[in-house]
Scaffold this active site. Structure first.
Site, PDB file in Angstrom:
ATOM      1  CE  LYS A 212      44.988  35.578  36.821  1.00  5.41           C
ATOM      2  NZ  LYS A 212      43.565  36.023  36.816  1.00  5.41           N
ATOM      3  CG  ASN A 213      44.122  38.736  39.885  1.00  6.87           C
ATOM      4  OD1 ASN A 213      43.908  38.317  38.741  1.00  6.87           O
ATOM      5  ND2 ASN A 213      43.572  38.029  41.022  1.00  6.87           N
TER       6      ASN A 213
ATOM      7  CB  CYS B  79      38.597  29.964  37.060  1.00 11.45           C
ATOM      8  SG  CYS B  79      39.982  30.399  36.538  1.00 11.45           S
TER       9      CYS B  79
ATOM     10  NE  ARG C 294      34.646  33.949  39.488  1.00 10.35           N
ATOM     11  CZ  ARG C 294      35.741  34.155  38.982  1.00 10.35           C
ATOM     12  NH1 ARG C 294      36.328  33.177  37.916  1.00 10.35           N
ATOM     13  NH2 ARG C 294      36.798  34.857  39.485  1.00 10.35           N
TER      14      ARG C 294
ATOM     15  CG  ASP D  65      42.965  33.643  43.585  1.00 10.28           C
ATOM     16  OD1 ASP D  65      41.876  33.050  43.399  1.00 10.28           O
ATOM     17  OD2 ASP D  65      43.315  34.487  42.643  1.00 10.28           O
TER      18      ASP D  65
ATOM     19  NE  ARG E 101      42.634  32.300  32.365  1.00  5.40           N
ATOM     20  CZ  ARG E 101      41.677  32.284  33.558  1.00  5.40           C
ATOM     21  NH1 ARG E 101      41.136  31.351  33.658  1.00  5.40           N
ATOM     22  NH2 ARG E 101      41.388  33.343  34.349  1.00  5.40           N
TER      23      ARG E 101
HETATM   24  C1  UD1 Z   1      38.551  38.162  41.698  1.00  7.16           C
HETATM   25  C2  UD1 Z   1      39.960  37.650  40.918  1.00  7.16           C
HETATM   26  C3  UD1 Z   1      40.127  36.236  41.346  1.00  7.16           C
HETATM   27  C4  UD1 Z   1      39.939  35.884  42.951  1.00  7.16           C
HETATM   28  C5  UD1 Z   1      38.845  36.933  43.437  1.00  7.16           C
HETATM   29  C6  UD1 Z   1      38.664  36.718  45.133  1.00  7.16           C
HETATM   30  C7  UD1 Z   1      40.147  38.836  38.946  1.00  7.16           C
HETATM   31  C8  UD1 Z   1      40.245  38.943  37.420  1.00  7.16           C
HETATM   32  N1  UD1 Z   1      39.674  37.870  39.617  1.00  7.16           N
HETATM   33  O1  UD1 Z   1      37.614  37.481  41.161  1.00  7.16           O
HETATM   34  O2  UD1 Z   1      41.218  35.416  41.005  1.00  7.16           O
HETATM   35  O3  UD1 Z   1      39.800  34.594  43.286  1.00  7.16           O
HETATM   36  O4  UD1 Z   1      38.959  37.966  42.998  1.00  7.16           O
HETATM   37  O5  UD1 Z   1      39.875  37.247  45.425  1.00  7.16           O
HETATM   38  O6  UD1 Z   1      40.896  39.536  39.548  1.00  7.16           O
HETATM   39  N2  UD1 Z   1      29.805  38.447  43.953  1.00  7.16           N
HETATM   40  C9  UD1 Z   1      28.870  38.799  43.986  1.00  7.16           C
HETATM   41  N3  UD1 Z   1      28.194  39.465  42.861  1.00  7.16           N
HETATM   42  C10 UD1 Z   1      29.090  40.473  42.473  1.00  7.16           C
HETATM   43  C11 UD1 Z   1      30.375  40.402  42.577  1.00  7.16           C
HETATM   44  C12 UD1 Z   1      30.803  39.343  43.289  1.00  7.16           C
HETATM   45  O7  UD1 Z   1      27.835  38.091  44.514  1.00  7.16           O
HETATM   46  O8  UD1 Z   1      28.613  41.197  41.701  1.00  7.16           O
HETATM   47  C13 UD1 Z   1      30.590  37.336  44.996  1.00  7.16           C
HETATM   48  C14 UD1 Z   1      31.306  36.273  44.190  1.00  7.16           C
HETATM   49  O9  UD1 Z   1      30.209  35.327  43.865  1.00  7.16           O
HETATM   50  C15 UD1 Z   1      32.203  35.745  45.531  1.00  7.16           C
HETATM   51  C16 UD1 Z   1      32.449  37.119  46.335  1.00  7.16           C
HETATM   52  O10 UD1 Z   1      31.751  38.140  45.860  1.00  7.16           O
HETATM   53  O11 UD1 Z   1      31.544  34.987  46.099  1.00  7.16           O
HETATM   54  C17 UD1 Z   1      33.836  37.683  45.970  1.00  7.16           C
HETATM   55  O12 UD1 Z   1      33.884  37.607  44.545  1.00  7.16           O
HETATM   56  P1  UD1 Z   1      34.988  39.001  43.873  1.00  7.16           P
HETATM   57  O13 UD1 Z   1      36.002  39.271  44.782  1.00  7.16           O
HETATM   58  O14 UD1 Z   1      34.143  39.787  42.910  1.00  7.16           O
HETATM   59  O15 UD1 Z   1      35.679  38.037  42.680  1.00  7.16           O
HETATM   60  P2  UD1 Z   1      36.136  38.345  41.276  1.00  7.16           P
HETATM   61  O16 UD1 Z   1      36.174  39.674  40.933  1.00  7.16           O
HETATM   62  O17 UD1 Z   1      35.115  37.234  40.465  1.00  7.16           O
END
Ligand code: UD1
Length: 423
Positions: free
Chosen positions: A22-23, A117, A122, A309, A402
């Protein structure tokens, strides 16, 4: 609203084949916008999130063909809209990848704040800062992010956290930027590597994906390609945990063993047998659980650490662990313990203090009416219901739809007593 009825207590036995990731699929579909020709994407999982992201690029004007199951051909040449509205973006988190893709291809993108989610704040500040570093003017007003640039140029970017989303989004835009962009402290997840491989098949020049420094040499044009998506690490991990939870014996086909090392290590530490094999055509993994698991501690970390996850399904498994307490620490998302309340309703003894759940193993869980609060919490509810004594009703399964392809059929083929009821 559909729900599952699961009569628990049956060991899983047999074999299951893992679907496409998915990701990886979601950003790869967005990345196809960067090509000047059609792209054929294979091994696509048949899940709601893929349907939603495909709808988004279709609404932007891309032509989509579905020649057979698991395959789409995306022709981006007819795209004529560059705005992802609130209604579209709210449907899934991965809508944020349209920011990097549209900006890279057309120099303009308008993307509403993404949904996904509810597992914490986030924020998307790293994504926005990354686009700015590449020379874009970015505004974030009223929940709409607008990015524009006449010419994107190389940048040296450092991410405060190894964010999967920000790494991929910056990679998408940087593919079309002039010069060489470097992403330091980049995420190393398997799906980051898969997106880089897809872009390279389109003619991009990305080196270092899978390490924490990624170098991207911008290109004026990217061409079409044919590409098959990697198997889903999280789906595989979910079946590994479900087999362990039911004291089952299953073979999991279509996996990449290195993607599953952290999960295998923790299952083995808890006394579960994990055997990796090569059938010649494919790698597989056999999970043999003769007993309840032993208590172990888990800390979620970016790859190659234990994936956040799988924290929720793992918490469900450890709720019946022997030999003391398990401590599960969630380091990535501040609000990812909504499944605990439901587990406790089934008889688990889990207490959450800040980012750590303390799990005192009980002899068994009992069937109950339980609610999925998000996608992976839904997977945890299924694991809990499969191992519980008696019947459980799992509600809010639209979250599970999803991200898991045919989970009901796959579990039933392994001997689970699971029925989907459409209300
Ligand atoms: C993606 C995945 C999700 C998975 C996660 C971690 C998708 C669509 N989603 O989510 O399933 O659980 O990776 O493997 O692929 N952060 C910030 N600022 C930002 C971006 C991130 O502070 O601009 C923080 C987030 O709050 C979190 C951490 O960085 O604490 C990691 O987040 P990130 O790896 O970006 O996760 P997602 O992309 O939201």
């Amino acid at each position: 609203m559909a729900y599952y009825v699961i009569n628990g207590g049956r060991p899983l036995n047999g074999s299951v084949t893992i679907s496409g990731s998915k990701n990886a699929a979601l950003p790869i579909i967005c990345a196809s916008v960067l090509a000047g020709e059609p792209c054929r994407i294979e091994n696509l999982p048949d899940i709601d999130d893929v349907r939603r992201i495909t709808e988004i690029i279709e609404m932007m004007g891309a032509k989509i063909e579905r020649p057979c199951d698991g395959v789409i051909v995306i022709d981006p040449r007819t795209i004529e809209k560059y705005a992802v509205t609130n209604e579209m973006a709210a449907k899934l988190r991965a809508s944020y990848y349209m920011l990097g893709a549209l900006l890279g291809r057309y120099g303009y993108a308008e993307v509403a704040q993404p949904g996904g989610c509810a597992i914490g704040q986030r924020p998307i500040d790293y994504h926005i800062n990354g686009m700015r570093a590449l020379g874009a003017t970015v505004q974030n007003r009223g929940g709409i992010v607008t990015a524009s640039s006449d010419k994107l140029t190389e940048a040296d970017i450092y991410l405060d956290m190894a964010s999967v989303g920000a790494t991929i989004n910056i990679m998408l835009a940087a593919c079309r930027a002039e010069g060489r962009t470097v992403i330091n402290n980049a995420a190393q997840e398997p799906h980051v590597v898969d997106v880089a491989n897809f872009l390279n098949t389109m003619g991009a020049s990305i080196r270092g994906a899978g390490t924490n420094v990624i170098r991207i040499e911008g290109r004026k044009n990217l061409h079409g390609c044919t590409y098959a998506i990697i198997p889903d690490q999280i789906e595989a991990g979910t079946f590994m945990i479900a087999a362990a939870a039911t004291q089952g014996n299953i073979i999991i086909n279509n996996i990449i063993p290195t993607h599953l090392e952290a999960i295998s290590a923790k299952l083995m530490e808890s006394g579960i047998e994990v055997i990796t094999g090569d059938s010649g055509a494919d790698f597989y993994m056999q999970i043999i659980a003769n007993d309840r698991p032993r208590a172990v501690n888990i800390k979620t970390l970016p790859y190659p650490g234990f994936p956040t996850d799988l924290q929720q399904p793992m918490t469900a498994l450890l709720s019946i662990a022997t030999g003391g307490s398990s401590f599960v620490t969630e380091n990535l998302f501040e609000d990812r313990f909504n499944h605990v309340r439901e587990l406790n309703r089934m008889g688990a003894k889990v207490t959450v203090n800040g980012r750590t759940a303390a799990i005192q193993g009980v002899d068994r869980l009992y069937g109950a009416e339980i609610y999925a609060s998000d996608l992976r919490a839904g997977a945890a509810m299924i694991v809990a219901a499969l191992m519980a004594e008696g019947v459980s009703v799992v509600r809010n399964i639209h979250y599970i739809d999803r991200g898991y392809e045919n989970i009901e059929q796959k579990l039933r083929a392994l001997g689970a007593d699971i029925k989907r009821v459409e209300e």
